[in-house]
Design a protein around this motif. Structure first.
Motif, PDB file in Angstrom:
ATOM      1  N   ASP A  88       0.836  -1.344   0.179  1.00 49.96           N
ATOM      2  CA  ASP A  88      -0.042  -0.174  -0.006  1.00 49.96           C
ATOM      3  C   ASP A  88       0.959   1.558   0.064  1.00 49.96           C
ATOM      4  OD1 ASP A  88      -2.097  -1.453  -0.019  1.00 49.96           O
ATOM      5  OD2 ASP A  88      -2.881  -1.211   2.044  1.00 49.96           O
ATOM      6  N   ARG A  89       1.887   1.162   0.596  1.00 46.64           N
ATOM      7  CA  ARG A  89       2.964   2.283   0.473  1.00 46.64           C
ATOM      8  C   ARG A  89       3.799   2.388  -0.548  1.00 46.64           C
ATOM      9  NH1 ARG A  89       7.705   2.668   3.125  1.00 46.64           N
ATOM     10  NH2 ARG A  89       8.658   0.880   4.000  1.00 46.64           N
ATOM     11  N   LEU A  90       3.917   1.575  -1.247  1.00 47.80           N
ATOM     12  CA  LEU A  90       4.782   1.651  -2.680  1.00 47.80           C
ATOM     13  C   LEU A  90       4.256   2.433  -3.402  1.00 47.80           C
ATOM     14  CD1 LEU A  90       7.035  -0.349  -3.648  1.00 47.80           C
ATOM     15  CD2 LEU A  90       5.658  -1.821  -4.586  1.00 47.80           C
ATOM     16  N   ASN A  91       5.141   3.388  -3.990  1.00 45.13           N
ATOM     17  CA  ASN A  91       4.622   4.293  -5.030  1.00 45.13           C
ATOM     18  C   ASN A  91       4.339   3.869  -6.309  1.00 45.13           C
ATOM     19  OD1 ASN A  91       4.695   6.318  -3.110  1.00 45.13           O
ATOM     20  ND2 ASN A  91       6.579   7.159  -3.487  1.00 45.13           N
ATOM     21  N   SER A  92       5.356   2.870  -6.539  1.00 41.97           N
ATOM     22  CA  SER A  92       5.227   2.168  -7.943  1.00 41.97           C
ATOM     23  C   SER A  92       4.114   1.329  -8.300  1.00 41.97           C
ATOM     24  CB  SER A  92       6.423   1.942  -8.507  1.00 41.97           C
ATOM     25  OG  SER A  92       6.730   0.695  -8.001  1.00 41.97           O
ATOM     26  N   PRO A  93       3.693   1.066  -9.544  1.00 41.44           N
ATOM     27  CA  PRO A  93       2.725  -0.120  -9.566  1.00 41.44           C
ATOM     28  C   PRO A  93       3.761  -1.437  -9.531  1.00 41.44           C
ATOM     29  CG  PRO A  93       3.277   1.144 -11.801  1.00 41.44           C
ATOM     30  CD  PRO A  93       3.873   1.995 -10.810  1.00 41.44           C
ATOM     31  N   PHE A  94       2.965  -2.275  -9.351  1.00 42.98           N
ATOM     32  CA  PHE A  94       3.888  -3.578  -8.935  1.00 42.98           C
ATOM     33  C   PHE A  94       3.071  -4.915  -9.450  1.00 42.98           C
ATOM     34  CE2 PHE A  94       1.756  -5.616  -5.367  1.00 42.98           C
ATOM     35  CZ  PHE A  94       0.916  -4.566  -4.958  1.00 42.98           C
ATOM     36  N   LEU A  95       4.072  -5.974  -9.589  1.00 38.72           N
ATOM     37  CA  LEU A  95       3.492  -7.228  -9.668  1.00 38.72           C
ATOM     38  C   LEU A  95       3.964  -8.134  -8.578  1.00 38.72           C
ATOM     39  CD1 LEU A  95       3.653  -7.842 -13.385  1.00 38.72           C
ATOM     40  CD2 LEU A  95       1.662  -8.192 -12.138  1.00 38.72           C
ATOM     41  N   TYR A  96       3.422  -9.172  -8.259  1.00 35.78           N
ATOM     42  CA  TYR A  96       3.553 -10.104  -7.291  1.00 35.78           C
ATOM     43  C   TYR A  96       3.360 -11.364  -7.649  1.00 35.78           C
ATOM     44  CZ  TYR A  96       3.422 -12.419  -2.342  1.00 35.78           C
ATOM     45  OH  TYR A  96       3.398 -13.244  -1.313  1.00 35.78           O
TER      46      TYR A  96
END
Ligand SMILES: [Fe+2]
Length: 313
Positions: free
Chosen positions: A127-135
């Motif tokens: 939630d506090r990651l600024n970039s889009p992401f994949l997991y």
């Protein structure tokens, strides 16, 4: 599990060749540069893998709390004094935000087991990651009771549904004209459906990167893996001792997995520009196809991550 020494890290970093180059960064951050013809804007990605968080509290049974304490000790013995797997993981989130990367990819074993505390921890971090992401999941993200089976994975999947759309996962995102594919091969297998999703993405002829937990078997990688783990724990590996295979709970290979590995290694895999994975807890770079490289990144709990720079050629 052994911690890599800085000397080993440096040696591993020097193995990056060809389209990828690497240097030793701060906090053992590997750097890989990939030149992509026709890329409009340069992109920076961060790859994080194998942090093995062991957060656990009274909501779990006494047996699970005991198992969690034992696992935490395994990692504590390998950390720099006073550091924790949680602290290292949170610094990766800080690094991603401070470096203002265009995308972050987590390739599994981010948590050591799916306790409620672990799941809440990664949710708050994402939630506090600024970039889009994949997991994409590793075998440890879903394992809880000593069983690494397809059934255990399927039962665990609903807990990851906010981040992964299918069971098993195969999510595709596009950033700056580059497709990023996060593939769950955490049981050493790739299904026909997953393979078809990737083949469809590849058919568009846009450049793409593949992110998955378990590296593909490569002859130049297997020796390091067997030296460390006493088993060829790689997707598409041959040469398993039957007893060792059983001990690792790795079932026999599906036909679709073998076909997928052969496809990746052939020109049919099209405009693929790199494979990024973890699982074996060591840094390694080797070609899986002429001029195309598989980058294996060491475990996050050794403070290792990988910065991927995609630049126009
Ligand atoms: Fe791992």
């Amino acid at each position: 599990m052994m911690t890599m020494t800085p000397k080993q890290d440096t040696m591993a970093a020097r193995q990056d060749t060809g389209q990828g180059t690497a240097k030793q960064g701060t906090a053992r951050q590997q750097e890989t540069t990939i030149r992509i013809p026709g890329l409009i804007n340069d992109l920076t990605l961060m790859h994080v893998t194998d942090c093995h968080l062991t957060e656990c509290d009274e909501r779990e049974t006494a047996a699970i709390r005991e198992a969690a304490r034992n696992r935490a000790k395994v990692f504590a013995d390998q950390l720099d004094g006073g550091d924790t797997t949680l602290g290292i993981f949170q610094r990766f989130i800080d690094d991603s935000n401070e470096q203002q990367v265009d995308f972050t990819v987590f390739t599994g074993d981010i948590i050591d087991f799916p306790s409620q505390a672990n799941l809440e921890t990664i949710r708050a971090a994402y939630d506090r990651l600024n970039s889009p992401f994949l997991y994409t999941l590793g075998n440890h993200d879903w394992y809880f009771d000593g069983r690494f089976t397809d059934e255990v994975r399927a039962e665990a999947y609903p807990q990851f549904r906010d981040w992964i759309s299918t069971t098993p996962g195969c999510d595709v995102r596009t950033v700056g004209g580059v497709k990023l594919i996060a593939l769950d091969n955490s049981n050493y297998q790739v299904t026909r459906e997953q393979f078809e999703t990737i083949r469809e993405a590849a058919a568009l002829d846009e450049p793409y990167l593949l992110f998955m937990h378990i590296p593909m078997y490569l002859s130049g990688l297997v020796k390091d893996v067997v030296d460390k783990w006493k088993a060829p724990i790689l997707m598409g590996a041959s040469g398993w001792d039957p007893e060792v295979r059983e001990a690792w709970q790795v079932r026999h290979q599906d036909e679709s997995t073998g076909e997928f590995c052969r496809w990746l290694a052939s020109p049919d895999s099209g405009n693929i520009r790199g494979i990024f994975c973890g699982h074996v807890h060591l840094n390694h770079t080797d070609a899986f196809r002429e001029g195309r490289y598989q980058y294996v990144t060491a475990s996050g709990y050794t403070s290792t991550s990988r910065l991927i720079r995609l630049i126009a050629d």
